[in-house]
Design an enzyme around this catalytic site. Structure first.
Site, PDB file in Angstrom:
ATOM      1  N   HIS A 102       0.681  -1.099   0.025  1.00  0.00           N
ATOM      2  CA  HIS A 102       0.129  -0.064   0.078  1.00  0.00           C
ATOM      3  C   HIS A 102       0.871   1.308  -0.097  1.00  0.00           C
ATOM      4  O   HIS A 102       0.456   2.164  -0.688  1.00  0.00           O
ATOM      5  CB  HIS A 102      -0.970  -0.012   1.057  1.00  0.00           C
ATOM      6  CG  HIS A 102      -2.190  -0.771   0.730  1.00  0.00           C
ATOM      7  ND1 HIS A 102      -2.221  -2.352   1.248  1.00  0.00           N
ATOM      8  CD2 HIS A 102      -3.456  -0.662  -0.038  1.00  0.00           C
ATOM      9  CE1 HIS A 102      -3.185  -2.856   0.505  1.00  0.00           C
ATOM     10  NE2 HIS A 102      -4.197  -1.855  -0.163  1.00  0.00           N
TER      11      HIS A 102
ATOM     12  N   HIS B 107       5.193 -14.249   6.677  1.00  0.00           N
ATOM     13  CA  HIS B 107       5.992 -13.024   7.396  1.00  0.00           C
ATOM     14  C   HIS B 107       4.794 -12.632   8.307  1.00  0.00           C
ATOM     15  O   HIS B 107       4.899 -12.654   9.446  1.00  0.00           O
ATOM     16  CB  HIS B 107       6.113 -11.886   6.535  1.00  0.00           C
ATOM     17  CG  HIS B 107       7.133 -10.913   6.968  1.00  0.00           C
ATOM     18  ND1 HIS B 107       6.610  -9.980   8.023  1.00  0.00           N
ATOM     19  CD2 HIS B 107       8.438 -10.755   7.536  1.00  0.00           C
ATOM     20  CE1 HIS B 107       7.468  -9.174   8.713  1.00  0.00           C
ATOM     21  NE2 HIS B 107       8.306  -9.816   8.348  1.00  0.00           N
TER      22      HIS B 107
ATOM     23  N   HIS C  25      14.555 -14.075   8.357  1.00  0.00           N
ATOM     24  CA  HIS C  25      13.471 -14.946   9.131  1.00  0.00           C
ATOM     25  C   HIS C  25      13.589 -16.496   8.877  1.00  0.00           C
ATOM     26  O   HIS C  25      13.338 -17.317   9.875  1.00  0.00           O
ATOM     27  CB  HIS C  25      12.124 -14.275   8.576  1.00  0.00           C
ATOM     28  CG  HIS C  25      11.738 -13.181   9.269  1.00  0.00           C
ATOM     29  ND1 HIS C  25      11.828 -12.763  10.264  1.00  0.00           N
ATOM     30  CD2 HIS C  25      11.507 -12.064   8.322  1.00  0.00           C
ATOM     31  CE1 HIS C  25      11.390 -11.457  10.508  1.00  0.00           C
ATOM     32  NE2 HIS C  25      11.073 -10.793   9.435  1.00  0.00           N
TER      33      HIS C  25
ATOM     34  N   GLU D 264       4.880 -12.824  12.302  1.00  0.00           N
ATOM     35  CA  GLU D 264       4.551 -11.420  13.051  1.00  0.00           C
ATOM     36  C   GLU D 264       3.012 -11.059  12.873  1.00  0.00           C
ATOM     37  O   GLU D 264       2.562 -10.044  13.095  1.00  0.00           O
ATOM     38  CB  GLU D 264       5.068 -10.012  12.222  1.00  0.00           C
ATOM     39  CG  GLU D 264       6.636 -10.093  12.672  1.00  0.00           C
ATOM     40  CD  GLU D 264       7.533  -9.144  12.081  1.00  0.00           C
ATOM     41  OE1 GLU D 264       6.661  -8.071  11.440  1.00  0.00           O
ATOM     42  OE2 GLU D 264       8.674  -9.252  11.809  1.00  0.00           O
TER      43      GLU D 264
HETATM   44 CO    CO Z   1      10.218  -8.767   8.771  1.00  0.00          CO
END
Ligand code: CO
Length: 293
Positions: free
Chosen positions: A122, A179, A241, A209
């Protein structure tokens, strides 16, 4: 956020200056010759292992659209700064677009290499909108991220199932690590898991997350009496990650948490963009904007 808007503002200011210069240098209302370009925009990664993914995307884009020049931009300031220290100069989308304007591109397909339409996507949408308002290009259109339409979901489900290591048995689980985000688009991960499980009940999707969290995945694995799980990143690159939060030896990594719960873990360190079937989805999405030029 303020810093980001300030940066966007200053990049736009530069872009406006560039376009004013371009106009002064011989605009006088003459229609510029049509010049189409593609701008690929990734979050970015400073991990060497991530370069395989980016090279694969670059190669497949070139094959699909051989006559169209391709530029790259990374949205992450931290990663761009890190790379700059190693002598690698990567542009932000704002700078890349300002440069493309300066190079007389008239039509630009900006392709998001994000997985879902979250914050990063966005932000990019706002940048594209700003360039549209400025009128620096005749057309500038943003392509969808990996998961957008129901067709994308179905293609992603097929891609996940195809990419599972062939030695995996059906009573063994596959746990994808997405993610995750606080953005409303986080719902895509659970939606993907639902659609995957219609075809293979032992495939799970968690996030670092967002929702679903690893605790819930652990609960579901134990409920299904899973003894062994393949852990795979559901991110374009197998970067930080994947290496640490998924497959690391720290006690809060997914490997450690699930191993502690009695599940044997086999990490597979390959980002989605290393697989052609996923890259094809992104590359096909460039066709959306291009079809309007
Ligand atoms: Co990250």
């Amino acid at each position: 956020m303020r810093k980001k808007s300030l940066m966007l503002f200053s990049s736009l200011f530069i872009a406006v200056c560039l376009s004013t210069v371009a106009l002064a240098a011989g605009g006088h209302g003459h229609k510029k010759e049509k010049k189409v370009g593609i701008l690929l925009v990734a979050f970015g990664s400073s991990e060497a292992s991530a370069q395989v993914s980016f090279e694969n995307i670059a190669k497949k884009t070139k094959t699909a659209y051989p006559d169209i020049p391709v530029r790259w931009a990374y949205t992450s300031t931290i990663i761009r700064k890190k790379l700059a220290k190693q002598g690698k100069q990567l542009d932000s989308p704002e700078v890349a677009l300002a440069k493309m304007q300066d190079e007389d591109f008239t039509h630009v397909a900006v392709q998001s290499l994000h997985t879902i339409g979250g914050d990063e996507y966005h932000d990019l949408r706002r940048t594209v909108g700003a360039f549209k308002i400025m009128g620096g290009f005749q057309r500038i259109i943003l392509g969808y991220p990996l998961l957008a339409t129901q067709k994308d979901m179905e293609r992603a489900v097929d891609a996940v199932l195809e990419n599972i290591p062939s030695e995996r048995k059906s009573d063994e689980a596959v746990v994808l690590m997405g993610h995750g985000t606080h953005h409303p688009s986080n719902a895509f991960y659970a939606a993907l898991m639902f659609q995957l499980q219609l075809k293979d009940p032992n495939v799970f999707v968690g996030t670092v997350e967002g929702y679903p969290e690893v605790d819930l995945i652990e609960e579901l694995l134990l409920k299904n009496k899973i003894k062994k799980a393949y852990l795979m990143p559901f991110m374009s690159v197998a970067g930080d990650h994947a290496k640490n939060d998924m497959a690391g030896d720290e006690e809060d990594s997914w490997k450690s948490i699930l191993t502690k719960a009695g599940i044997e873990c086999v990490p597979v360190l390959k980002g989605t963009a290393e697989f052609d079937n996923f890259v094809d989805i992104w590359v096909d999405h460039i066709g959306g904007p291009l079809s309007h030029f």
